[in-house]
Design a protein around this motif. Structure first.
Motif, PDB file in Angstrom:
ATOM      1  N   SER A  12       0.882  -1.164   0.000  1.00 51.88           N
ATOM      2  CA  SER A  12       0.000   0.000   0.000  1.00 51.88           C
ATOM      3  C   SER A  12       0.922   1.217   0.000  1.00 51.88           C
ATOM      4  CB  SER A  12      -0.953  -0.010   1.189  1.00 51.88           C
ATOM      5  OG  SER A  12      -0.264  -0.366   2.354  1.00 51.88           O
ATOM      6  N   LEU A  13       0.371   2.381  -0.284  1.00 49.89           N
ATOM      7  CA  LEU A  13       1.214   3.567  -0.443  1.00 49.89           C
ATOM      8  C   LEU A  13       0.922   4.571   0.652  1.00 49.89           C
ATOM      9  CD1 LEU A  13       3.308   5.042  -2.220  1.00 49.89           C
ATOM     10  CD2 LEU A  13       1.400   6.001  -3.523  1.00 49.89           C
ATOM     11  N   LYS A  14       1.906   4.764   1.520  1.00 49.89           N
ATOM     12  CA  LYS A  14       1.729   5.720   2.611  1.00 49.89           C
ATOM     13  C   LYS A  14       3.034   6.461   2.915  1.00 49.89           C
ATOM     14  CE  LYS A  14       0.248   7.483   6.614  1.00 49.89           C
ATOM     15  NZ  LYS A  14      -0.728   8.563   6.722  1.00 49.89           N
ATOM     16  N   SER A  15       4.152   5.751   2.833  1.00 49.88           N
ATOM     17  CA  SER A  15       5.432   6.356   3.234  1.00 49.88           C
ATOM     18  C   SER A  15       6.437   6.295   2.084  1.00 49.88           C
ATOM     19  CB  SER A  15       5.996   5.581   4.426  1.00 49.88           C
ATOM     20  OG  SER A  15       6.396   4.291   3.995  1.00 49.88           O
ATOM     21  N   PRO A  16       7.540   7.041   2.189  1.00 48.69           N
ATOM     22  CA  PRO A  16       8.586   6.950   1.166  1.00 48.69           C
ATOM     23  C   PRO A  16       9.082   5.514   0.994  1.00 48.69           C
ATOM     24  CG  PRO A  16       8.995   8.841   2.578  1.00 48.69           C
ATOM     25  CD  PRO A  16       7.850   8.091   3.190  1.00 48.69           C
ATOM     26  N   GLY A  17       9.166   4.768   2.095  1.00 47.50           N
ATOM     27  CA  GLY A  17       9.621   3.377   2.032  1.00 47.50           C
ATOM     28  C   GLY A  17       8.687   2.522   1.182  1.00 47.50           C
ATOM     29  N   ASP A  18       7.388   2.733   1.328  1.00 46.51           N
ATOM     30  CA  ASP A  18       6.423   2.004   0.496  1.00 46.51           C
ATOM     31  C   ASP A  18       6.700   2.270  -0.978  1.00 46.51           C
ATOM     32  OD1 ASP A  18       5.067   1.107   2.754  1.00 46.51           O
ATOM     33  OD2 ASP A  18       3.618   2.764   2.724  1.00 46.51           O
ATOM     34  N   ALA A  19       6.896   3.549  -1.294  1.00 41.19           N
ATOM     35  CA  ALA A  19       7.144   3.912  -2.692  1.00 41.19           C
ATOM     36  C   ALA A  19       8.443   3.283  -3.195  1.00 41.19           C
ATOM     37  CB  ALA A  19       7.190   5.432  -2.843  1.00 41.19           C
ATOM     38  N   ASP A  20       9.486   3.293  -2.344  1.00 40.85           N
ATOM     39  CA  ASP A  20      10.765   2.674  -2.737  1.00 40.85           C
ATOM     40  C   ASP A  20      10.566   1.215  -3.116  1.00 40.85           C
ATOM     41  OD1 ASP A  20      12.095   5.015  -2.151  1.00 40.85           O
ATOM     42  OD2 ASP A  20      12.674   4.395  -0.131  1.00 40.85           O
ATOM     43  N   ARG A  21       9.798   0.508  -2.298  1.00 41.89           N
ATOM     44  CA  ARG A  21       9.591  -0.923  -2.533  1.00 41.89           C
ATOM     45  C   ARG A  21       8.778  -1.160  -3.806  1.00 41.89           C
ATOM     46  NH1 ARG A  21       9.901  -0.711   3.039  1.00 41.89           N
ATOM     47  NH2 ARG A  21       7.741  -0.072   3.276  1.00 41.89           N
ATOM     48  N   LEU A  78       8.740   0.791  -6.356  1.00 40.42           N
ATOM     49  CA  LEU A  78       9.620   1.150  -7.475  1.00 40.42           C
ATOM     50  C   LEU A  78      10.604   0.031  -7.833  1.00 40.42           C
ATOM     51  CD1 LEU A  78      10.368   4.907  -6.680  1.00 40.42           C
ATOM     52  CD2 LEU A  78       9.249   4.029  -8.735  1.00 40.42           C
ATOM     53  N   GLU A  79      10.975  -0.773  -6.835  1.00 37.31           N
ATOM     54  CA  GLU A  79      11.911  -1.873  -7.109  1.00 37.31           C
ATOM     55  C   GLU A  79      11.334  -2.897  -8.091  1.00 37.31           C
ATOM     56  OE1 GLU A  79      13.061  -3.607  -3.383  1.00 37.31           O
ATOM     57  OE2 GLU A  79      14.045  -1.730  -2.757  1.00 37.31           O
ATOM     58  N   GLY A  80      10.024  -3.006  -8.099  1.00 33.25           N
ATOM     59  CA  GLY A  80       9.426  -4.043  -8.941  1.00 33.25           C
ATOM     60  C   GLY A  80       8.735  -3.513 -10.183  1.00 33.25           C
ATOM     61  N   LEU A  81       9.203  -2.364 -10.668  1.00 27.08           N
ATOM     62  CA  LEU A  81       8.547  -1.737 -11.822  1.00 27.08           C
ATOM     63  C   LEU A  81       8.709  -2.542 -13.108  1.00 27.08           C
ATOM     64  CD1 LEU A  81       9.276   2.074 -11.781  1.00 27.08           C
ATOM     65  CD2 LEU A  81       7.110   0.909 -11.394  1.00 27.08           C
ATOM     66  N   GLY A  82       7.993  -2.087 -14.140  1.00 26.63           N
ATOM     67  CA  GLY A  82       8.209  -2.628 -15.468  1.00 26.63           C
ATOM     68  C   GLY A  82       7.427  -3.891 -15.743  1.00 26.63           C
ATOM     69  N   GLN A  83       6.441  -4.157 -14.902  1.00 24.54           N
ATOM     70  CA  GLN A  83       5.679  -5.383 -15.096  1.00 24.54           C
ATOM     71  C   GLN A  83       4.182  -5.082 -15.078  1.00 24.54           C
ATOM     72  OE1 GLN A  83       7.394  -8.349 -12.460  1.00 24.54           O
ATOM     73  NE2 GLN A  83       9.211  -7.080 -12.276  1.00 24.54           N
ATOM     74  N   THR A  84       3.419  -6.010 -14.525  1.00 24.61           N
ATOM     75  CA  THR A  84       1.978  -5.795 -14.476  1.00 24.61           C
ATOM     76  C   THR A  84       1.553  -5.529 -13.035  1.00 24.61           C
ATOM     77  OG1 THR A  84       1.654  -7.248 -16.355  1.00 24.61           O
ATOM     78  CG2 THR A  84      -0.273  -6.807 -15.003  1.00 24.61           C
ATOM     79  N   ALA A  85       0.826  -4.441 -12.850  1.00 27.69           N
ATOM     80  CA  ALA A  85       0.386  -4.074 -11.511  1.00 27.69           C
ATOM     81  C   ALA A  85      -1.134  -3.999 -11.464  1.00 27.69           C
ATOM     82  CB  ALA A  85       0.987  -2.729 -11.106  1.00 27.69           C
ATOM     83  N   VAL A  86      -1.698  -4.463 -10.350  1.00 24.73           N
ATOM     84  CA  VAL A  86      -3.129  -4.313 -10.131  1.00 24.73           C
ATOM     85  C   VAL A  86      -3.308  -3.373  -8.941  1.00 24.73           C
ATOM     86  CG1 VAL A  86      -5.264  -5.470  -9.425  1.00 24.73           C
ATOM     87  CG2 VAL A  86      -3.710  -6.589 -11.036  1.00 24.73           C
TER      88      VAL A  86
END
Ligand SMILES: Cc1cc2nc3c(=O)[nH]c(=O)nc-3n(C[C@H](O)[C@H](O)[C@H](O)COP(=O)(O)OP(=O)(O)OC[C@H]3O[C@@H](n4cnc5c(N)ncnc54)[C@H](O)[C@@H]3O)c2cc1C
Lengths: 164, 422
Positions: B122-131, B133-141
């Motif tokens: 879920s998206l709440k903190s900078p750490g959430d966003a970092d994590r 971002l590590e798995g970009l480039g694929q399929t997200a729901v």
């Protein structure tokens, strides 16, 4: 004493020179879409109203900004934008009761009056005195507020009377 | 000594307000997180790759001592003892004269099978966003289509992901937009390649250790990431355990001075429920500007200076690929108020919808232009009558078409210079 922009819509002829000089001063081009002052026309009534930031004391735009990007600049008392923080959500645009915050369609950023470092070009070029740069006396502040409220009221009366 | 629990906008605003009013009083700010103050509102831009990480932060670590604010970061408060006037940090304790609870909110995580798998965020903190971002480039729901869900979907799409946005109800952003406005936004998202699935329910997340896909009541989708954005919950557990009253909406109950049911303990921000400025009803309003104003009010009253909270405003303004989607106040759908009337209008590229009840504006939505909305917000908060609103929307104040204005062709920077020398 601080100075502020005082507008008088009864004197505005709608020549829009203010918009042009504003965009030239800030963006280096004459493009009213990029102006920080907007002459607004109430279509059916033909009234022209220069709308510009009042640098409100309890500024709604500052209160709603979700990144603390709208800040009070101490020297002139203007409300300015820290573009390093601004996320372009335009909540400030929504919150301004005067519609005085514009969105620059070219640079994609919110813009509002910065009083041109103390020499506002709109007031300098306004030939009818509809825009003046005057002392921020209580009288002038009241005048600005009343003008806005009167505008609402007079229009309401006209509508109520079925003049439209 | 004032102790503030929470390093979000509510806690920081309260701290700065107190410091501004009293240069000597001891202030200690405690946070479970280790970051200096940041704004979650900028996270979607960081996620989209539009912002450097640094731009999330509103303060640096040095800013706190510079303001005379002591900090205890990275420590979770485990309890409050209102009798002894102490907050408990595991085995240690800290005494206070006045306490401000600014514990904020957390993303709601529904108990769906597979929700604990790696790759569910879920998206709440900078750490959430970092994590994420590590798995970009694929399929997200993205599950849940509130403003945070929509912004997250847009961000991931901008990063090149294949993106699905799933909403349980028939329309996206169902709490803040009615059907027409919501479908205009959905159409933009679809056009940009985000698959918007409404009236669809997530029932399961599949995978061994990592997410491999999801199952809805209609289909299966293979994916690598699931971002849950189905709402937020107020962090009220500490308050409840200390005997502070928690309201029916799930927020800490506060007076108009932001004081809780226990004297000397104040609360502000996402953790409280407050009154709607427009209609006086109790509401949860987990928005930045409300948290900030509440922080100011809590700061004043905590020093014994009387200041009243005027109420919360629900304003959402969101950029959808350059089109502004704005909503404030109440929507018409599911509204239980009597005589809900709607005025809708298309004006150029802009769509407006006003929600009116008993002669008063109770909400407005617009897709396109944000600038007209300020006057309407003013009308709503001043509880103006219907006639004025009708005339505003029908004879909308519009700037003239400026492009063809004669003077425009002659004005150049040098002309201004010259005129200035007159
Ligand atoms: C992705 C995203 C986008 C958003 N966009 C917008 C937007 O555009 N406009 C808008 O108005 N709002 C937006 N919001 C909402 C806004 O961010 C919140 O309303 C605001 O941040 C609330 O601030 P707060 O100080 O009340 O709480 P929080 O920011 O949640 O802070 C709570 C603090 O309490 C601390 N804490 C909690 N429990 C404990 C404990 N037991 N011990 C120690 N410390 C504890 C936490 O560590 C944290 O420091 C967005 C939110 C998110 C997540």
């Amino acid at each position: 004493m601080r100075k502020m922009l005082v507008t008088d819509y009864e004197k505005c002829t709608g020549c829009r020179l203010c918009e042009l000089v504003c965009s030239v001063k800030h963006e280096g081009v004459s493009n009213p879409a990029r102006s920080r002052i907007n002459v607004t026309k109430w279509e059916t009534k033909g009234i022209m109203v220069p709308m510009v930031c009042s640098q409100c004391e309890d500024a709604p735009c500052m209160a709603v900004c979700p990144t603390n990007a709208r800040i009070r600049e101490s020297e002139l008392g203007t409300v300015t934008v820290n573009y390093d923080r601004c996320i372009g959500c335009k909540t400030c645009v929504v919150a301004c009761p005067f519609g005085a915050i514009n969105f620059d369609p070219i640079d994609h950023k919110v813009i509002s009056c910065d009083l041109c470092e103390g020499d506002p070009q709109c007031a300098r070029f306004c030939e009818t005195g509809a825009i003046r740069y005057a002392e921020a006396s209580d009288a002038n502040k009241m005048r600005q507020r009343e003008a806005a409220e009167k505008l609402y009221e007079s229009l309401q009366k006209l509508d109520g009377a079925g003049v439209s | 000594m004032v102790v503030i629990l929470g390093n979000g906008v509510a806690g920081n605003t309260a701290a700065s307000t107190i410091r501004h009013l009293d240069s000597r009083i001891e202030i200690t700010l405690i946070s479970a997180e280790t970051y200096p103050e940041y704004t979650a509102c900028a996270l979607p831009h960081y996620l989209a790759g539009e912002f450097e990480r640094q731009r999330l932060f509103l303060k640096s670590e040095e800013d706190y001592p510079a303001e005379g604010i002591k900090t205890i970061f990275g420590r979770t408060v485990s309890g409050i003892d209102p009798e002894k006037k102490q907050v408990l940090l595991g085995d240690e304790s800290l005494s206070y004269d006045k306490l401000i609870m600014a514990t904020g909110s957390r993303p709601l995580v529904p108990p769906i099978p597979g929700v604990d798998l790696e790759g569910v965020f879920s998206l709440k903190s900078p750490g959430d966003a970092d994590r994420i971002l590590e798995g970009l480039g694929q399929t997200a729901v993205v599950v849940g289509s509130g403003p945070i869900g929509v912004e997250t979907a847009i961000s991931l799409k901008k990063q090149g992901d294949q993106v699905y946005l799933i909403e349980l109800l028939e329309r996206i952003m169902p709490k803040i937009f009615d059907e027409e406005a919501a479908s205009l936004v959905a159409a933009i998202l679809e056009e940009k390649g985000i698959r918007v699935l409404t009236a669809e329910k997530l029932v399961q997340i599949n995978g061994q250790e990592r997410v491999e896909g999801i199952v809805t009541d209609k289909q299966q989708i293979e994916c690598d990431q699931v971002i849950m954005s189905v709402g937020v919950r107020s962090n009220v557990e500490l308050a409840r355990e200390a005997g502070i009253e928690v309201g029916s909406l799930g927020g800490i109950v506060v007076s108009r001075r932001m004081e809780t049911s226990l004297e000397g303990i104040f609360a502000c921000g996402d953790c409280v429920q407050s009154r709607d400025m427009a209609n006086g009803q109790e509401m949860l309003s987990p928005l930045w500007h409300n948290a900030k104003r509440q922080g100011i009010i809590a700061g004043y009253n905590c020093l014994g200076i009387d200041k009243i909270y005027p109420g919360s405003e629900s304003i959402t303004s969101l950029d959808v690929y350059g089109t502004q989607a704005v909503s404030f106040g109440s929507i018409a759908a599911g509204n239980e108020a009597e005589d809900v009337e709607v005025i809708e209008k298309y004006s150029g590229d802009n769509y407006y919808r006003l929600v009116i009840s008993k002669g008063h504006l109770i909400g407005a939505q617009s897709i396109g232009n944000a600038q007209d909305m300020g006057a309407l917000l003013y009308v709503l908060l001043k509880r103006e009558n219907l006639d004025k609103i009708k005339s505003m929307i029908e004879q909308r104040i519009t700037p003239l078409n400026l492009r063809h204005h004669r003077v425009g062709r002659y004005i150049t920077p040098s002309a201004i210079e010259a005129a200035g020398e007159r």
